[in-house]
Design a protein around this motif. Structure first.
Motif, PDB file in Angstrom:
ATOM      1  N   PRO A  52      68.216 -16.121  48.785  1.00  0.00           N
ATOM      2  CA  PRO A  52      69.634 -15.913  49.055  1.00  0.00           C
ATOM      3  C   PRO A  52      70.110 -14.600  48.456  1.00  0.00           C
ATOM      4  O   PRO A  52      69.651 -14.207  47.378  1.00  0.00           O
ATOM      5  CB  PRO A  52      70.321 -17.107  48.381  1.00  0.00           C
ATOM      6  N   PHE A 100      72.749 -13.642  47.018  1.00  0.00           N
ATOM      7  CA  PHE A 100      73.433 -13.564  45.727  1.00  0.00           C
ATOM      8  C   PHE A 100      72.458 -13.681  44.555  1.00  0.00           C
ATOM      9  O   PHE A 100      72.707 -13.150  43.482  1.00  0.00           O
ATOM     10  CB  PHE A 100      74.548 -14.616  45.612  1.00  0.00           C
ATOM     11  N   TRP A 101      71.312 -14.338  44.787  1.00  0.00           N
ATOM     12  CA  TRP A 101      70.325 -14.413  43.710  1.00  0.00           C
ATOM     13  C   TRP A 101      69.733 -13.032  43.439  1.00  0.00           C
ATOM     14  O   TRP A 101      69.585 -12.609  42.292  1.00  0.00           O
ATOM     15  CB  TRP A 101      69.229 -15.429  44.035  1.00  0.00           C
ATOM     16  N   ILE A 156      72.232 -11.166  41.440  1.00  0.00           N
ATOM     17  CA  ILE A 156      72.285 -11.557  40.022  1.00  0.00           C
ATOM     18  C   ILE A 156      71.071 -10.998  39.262  1.00  0.00           C
ATOM     19  O   ILE A 156      71.190 -10.496  38.151  1.00  0.00           O
ATOM     20  CB  ILE A 156      72.344 -13.095  39.884  1.00  0.00           C
ATOM     21  N   LEU A 157      69.895 -11.080  39.907  1.00  0.00           N
ATOM     22  CA  LEU A 157      68.693 -10.574  39.243  1.00  0.00           C
ATOM     23  C   LEU A 157      68.791  -9.070  39.020  1.00  0.00           C
ATOM     24  O   LEU A 157      68.412  -8.560  37.957  1.00  0.00           O
ATOM     25  CB  LEU A 157      67.451 -10.903  40.070  1.00  0.00           C
ATOM     26  N   VAL A 210      71.545  -7.390  38.650  1.00  0.00           N
ATOM     27  CA  VAL A 210      72.506  -7.207  37.557  1.00  0.00           C
ATOM     28  C   VAL A 210      71.805  -7.434  36.225  1.00  0.00           C
ATOM     29  O   VAL A 210      71.952  -6.652  35.281  1.00  0.00           O
ATOM     30  CB  VAL A 210      73.699  -8.179  37.714  1.00  0.00           C
ATOM     31  N   THR A 211      71.004  -8.513  36.166  1.00  0.00           N
ATOM     32  CA  THR A 211      70.301  -8.815  34.925  1.00  0.00           C
ATOM     33  C   THR A 211      69.393  -7.655  34.527  1.00  0.00           C
ATOM     34  O   THR A 211      69.385  -7.231  33.363  1.00  0.00           O
ATOM     35  CB  THR A 211      69.446 -10.084  35.087  1.00  0.00           C
ATOM     36  N   ALA A 255      71.839  -3.865  34.887  1.00  0.00           N
ATOM     37  CA  ALA A 255      73.097  -3.741  34.155  1.00  0.00           C
ATOM     38  C   ALA A 255      72.977  -4.295  32.748  1.00  0.00           C
ATOM     39  O   ALA A 255      73.457  -3.697  31.797  1.00  0.00           O
ATOM     40  CB  ALA A 255      74.215  -4.466  34.925  1.00  0.00           C
ATOM     41  N   VAL A 256      72.298  -5.446  32.607  1.00  0.00           N
ATOM     42  CA  VAL A 256      72.242  -6.084  31.295  1.00  0.00           C
ATOM     43  C   VAL A 256      71.121  -5.498  30.445  1.00  0.00           C
ATOM     44  O   VAL A 256      71.331  -5.090  29.306  1.00  0.00           O
ATOM     45  CB  VAL A 256      72.055  -7.607  31.443  1.00  0.00           C
ATOM     46  N   SER A 298      77.842  -3.670  36.191  1.00  0.00           N
ATOM     47  CA  SER A 298      77.516  -4.934  36.840  1.00  0.00           C
ATOM     48  C   SER A 298      78.527  -5.306  37.914  1.00  0.00           C
ATOM     49  O   SER A 298      78.216  -6.045  38.835  1.00  0.00           O
ATOM     50  CB  SER A 298      77.443  -6.053  35.807  1.00  0.00           C
ATOM     51  N   VAL A 352      79.700 -12.564  50.342  1.00  0.00           N
ATOM     52  CA  VAL A 352      78.927 -13.038  49.195  1.00  0.00           C
ATOM     53  C   VAL A 352      78.652 -11.883  48.229  1.00  0.00           C
ATOM     54  O   VAL A 352      78.864 -12.001  47.018  1.00  0.00           O
ATOM     55  CB  VAL A 352      77.599 -13.672  49.653  1.00  0.00           C
ATOM     56  N   ARG A 407      81.546 -10.872  46.256  1.00  0.00           N
ATOM     57  CA  ARG A 407      81.865 -11.790  45.173  1.00  0.00           C
ATOM     58  C   ARG A 407      80.938 -11.545  43.976  1.00  0.00           C
ATOM     59  O   ARG A 407      81.389 -11.514  42.841  1.00  0.00           O
ATOM     60  CB  ARG A 407      81.758 -13.235  45.681  1.00  0.00           C
ATOM     61  N   VAL A 408      79.640 -11.311  44.264  1.00  0.00           N
ATOM     62  CA  VAL A 408      78.686 -11.084  43.171  1.00  0.00           C
ATOM     63  C   VAL A 408      79.133  -9.906  42.317  1.00  0.00           C
ATOM     64  O   VAL A 408      79.084  -9.956  41.090  1.00  0.00           O
ATOM     65  CB  VAL A 408      77.262 -10.823  43.728  1.00  0.00           C
TER      66      VAL A 408
END
Lengths: 284, 305
Positions: free
Chosen positions: B128, B130-131, B134-135, B137-138, B141-142, B149, B242, B245-246
């Motif tokens: 998906p 959005f996963w 997120i990955l 971003v991790t 960004a993180v 992010s 989507v 939103r992420v």
């Protein structure tokens, strides 16, 4: 993808490919885990069992969430929710889609044209978007609403595929012969159409199942899916993103669970297609 | 287009829930509800509402938001300045990723990396969007702190460097997901070309493998890929909700989402109408491009079923 309707074929030789077996094993694993959560989970899913946002350890295989609940337990329950939504949505999509598709195939030219144009427009919208609208229009997000919304949204794809497949059967000489000899249209559907289009439809249902799982996760991620305490994978991922700076590991495990189920379903569908239509076996 | 407008309208209005609910607070008395219904026009019969809606469409008037009162068309225009560049850049990036990899996967299908590309792209379609977001971003960004992010600078495109820096991860997210499915189509189109008689003839006439592939293969292989590109571009435009939103981007997708959350029907309808228009335009452009690339399609009037 929905257009690659293979020639009318009956299941012939049952030669199972490795991909099919891997797919079946992955799906089977999720089914077993999902059913198991009905009677046993490693921890109480609502209990605070450890430190908040703890990283993965031997006690908590996937770590804990922001309330200290065991993530692995929640992921296992997520499998149950994903399977429930997937099977519910596919059942609804199949019921509506096959019915509408058959009606369109049998209807007069004018009715068929209108139905086909409507389906084309609906299909131009991603399933997720239609499902969002249906959730929005109904009152309040719940597991049932999500199932209904995804099922209705996916039914357009099933309907179009059914219509194309059924029309191809209806053009056959033996159907004309059956019509001339007075078989009712229900009889034609039962004897000639359904047995011929069924294998291709089942393959499509398996693919739709995977798409429904992704759609449910996306709805939950957007906050339009099953509300807490339902541990949907999408909601777990959304919560993980909120705490990504303090606990960057939280998004990995739920996502892996989701992807492994969807890949399993896709491999399973590919394997089914090979069984249903041996002529496609050589294609990558 | 008329059918599209009708379907959208009916879908939104025939389902339960009165748009007037958005205007009144919980526990409003019947008189207040009636006044709200008059204000948004939902006291009229459904047919009258539809006629009024069509009349407004004819004047390019998409109404004003129930919530903020801002004309929907203005808001959409503002949002599109984010969503359109985002989609277009991601689209270009996806093509840049998918074309070489897809062709490589087909030409070198017997080597390990050819097989690896196909397998990875198989996985890509199961993930998906959005996963992936997120990955990314991790990771970026993180952990690496290379890119922000989320968010979009208030200065917008007046500071293009900052805007692009902010959009790097969203663009990458869309491009990765898009190219996963594109690679599969490019690969299978290339395989068709490789197996074709004309390529064998060209080789027999003394053309090198690469030369034959470039001179004869690209035009022939491009036709099916272009129609897939059109579909992909359209679904990315619609799927922006989507990704926005992420990364908390103020684009068309987030306008749709907040419209849905607040039952702001004019906004939802307007966004869907404009998106449908864009999708139809993209389809038209894909058709035209196909005819430019393949003269055989020009004679027939719309060879699609």
């Amino acid at each position: 993808m929905t257009d690659d309707a293979p020639a009318l074929a009956q299941p012939s030789s049952l030669r199972l490919t490795p991909a099919f077996l891997i797919g079946a094993a992955l799906v089977g694993l999720h089914v077993v885990v999902g059913l198991m959560t009905l009677v046993w989970t490693p921890y109480d899913p609502t209990a605070m069992t450890g430190g908040r946002l703890a990283p993965p350890s031997l006690l908590h295989w996937a770590g804990t969430d922001r309330l200290g609940r065991d993530l692995f337990t929640e992921i296992m329950i997520g499998a149950r929710i994903a399977l429930a939504v997937g099977s519910g949505a596919v059942t609804i999509a199949a019921a509506i889609g096959v019915t509408v598709g058959l009606l369109a195939a049998f209807a007069s030219r004018a009715v068929d044209d209108v139905l086909a144009a409507t389906l084309d427009i609906l299909i131009a919208f991603p399933t997720l978007l239609l499902a969002m609208l249906i959730v929005a229009a109904s009152d309040g997000a719940s597991l049932g609403t999500a199932i209904l919304a995804i099922g209705v949204a996916a039914s357009a794809i099933v309907a179009r595929l059914t219509r194309i497949l059924a029309r191809r059967v209806l053009a056959m000489d033996y159907v004309t012969a059956a019509r001339v000899s007075g078989t009712s249209w229900l009889g034609i559907v039962r004897i000639h159409v359904l047995p011929n289009i069924w294998p291709t439809l089942v393959v499509n249902f398996a693919l739709q199942f995977g798409l429904a799982v992704i759609a449910e996760a996306s709805l939950s991620y957007l906050g339009l899916g099953a509300p807490p305490p339902n541990a949907s994978w999408g909601r777990l991922l959304q919560e993980a993103q909120a705490t990504v700076y303090t606990a960057p590991f939280g998004a990995v495990a739920p996502g892996l669970a989701l992807v492994s189920l969807v890949i399993g379903l896709n491999l399973f569908a590919d394997g089914l297609r090979d069984v249903a239509d041996p002529t496609r076996r050589r294609r990558g | 287009m008329l059918i599209a407008a009708a379907v959208l309208f009916l879908l939104l209005r025939l389902l339960p829930g009165d748009p007037a609910n958005a205007l009144v607070s919980v526990g409003a008395d019947p008189e207040q509800i009636e006044a709200a219904r008059r204000q948004v026009g939902s006291d009229l019969p459904i047919a009258a509402q539809f006629v009024r809606y069509l009349g407004q469409l004819g004047r390019f008037d998409l109404g004003a938001s129930f919530i903020s009162g801002v004309p929907v068309l203005d808001e959409i225009g503002r949002r599109l300045t984010l969503t359109l560049p985002l989609t277009a850049l991601a689209f270009v990036a996806a093509i840049l990723i998918a074309l070489p990899l897809g062709i490589l996967a087909a030409v070198k299908r017997d080597r390990w990396y050819g097989g690896l590309i196909s397998i990875v792209s198989q996985f890509g379609i199961a993930v998906p969007v959005f996963w992936i977001g997120i990955l990314l971003v991790t990771a970026f960004a993180v952990k690496l702190r290379l890119f922000p992010s989320s968010g979009f600078p208030p200065s917008g495109w007046r500071d293009p460097i900052a805007a692009l820096h902010q959009l790097t991860l969203p663009i990458l997210t869309i491009a990765l997901v898009m190219s996963a499915s594109l690679i599969r189509y490019v690969r299978s189109a290339t395989l068709d070309v490789i197996g074709s008689d004309y390529l064998r003839t060209a080789r027999a006439l003394g053309a090198g493998y690469g030369e034959a592939l470039i001179r004869h293969g690209i035009r022939n292989g491009a036709v099916p890929v272009i129609s897939i590109l059109g579909i992909e571009l359209a679904s990315t435009l619609l799927g922006a909700v989507v990704v926005e939103r992420v990364f908390s981007l103020p684009g068309l997708g987030s306008m749709l989402l907040s419209g849905i959350e607040q039952r702001d029907y004019p906004s939802v309808q307007g966004v869907l109408f404009v998106s449908t228009l864009l999708v139809l335009l993209v389809g038209f452009a894909a058709d035209l491009t196909q005819r430019l690339v393949d003269p055989r399609l020009r004679g027939s009037s719309g060879g699609r079923s």
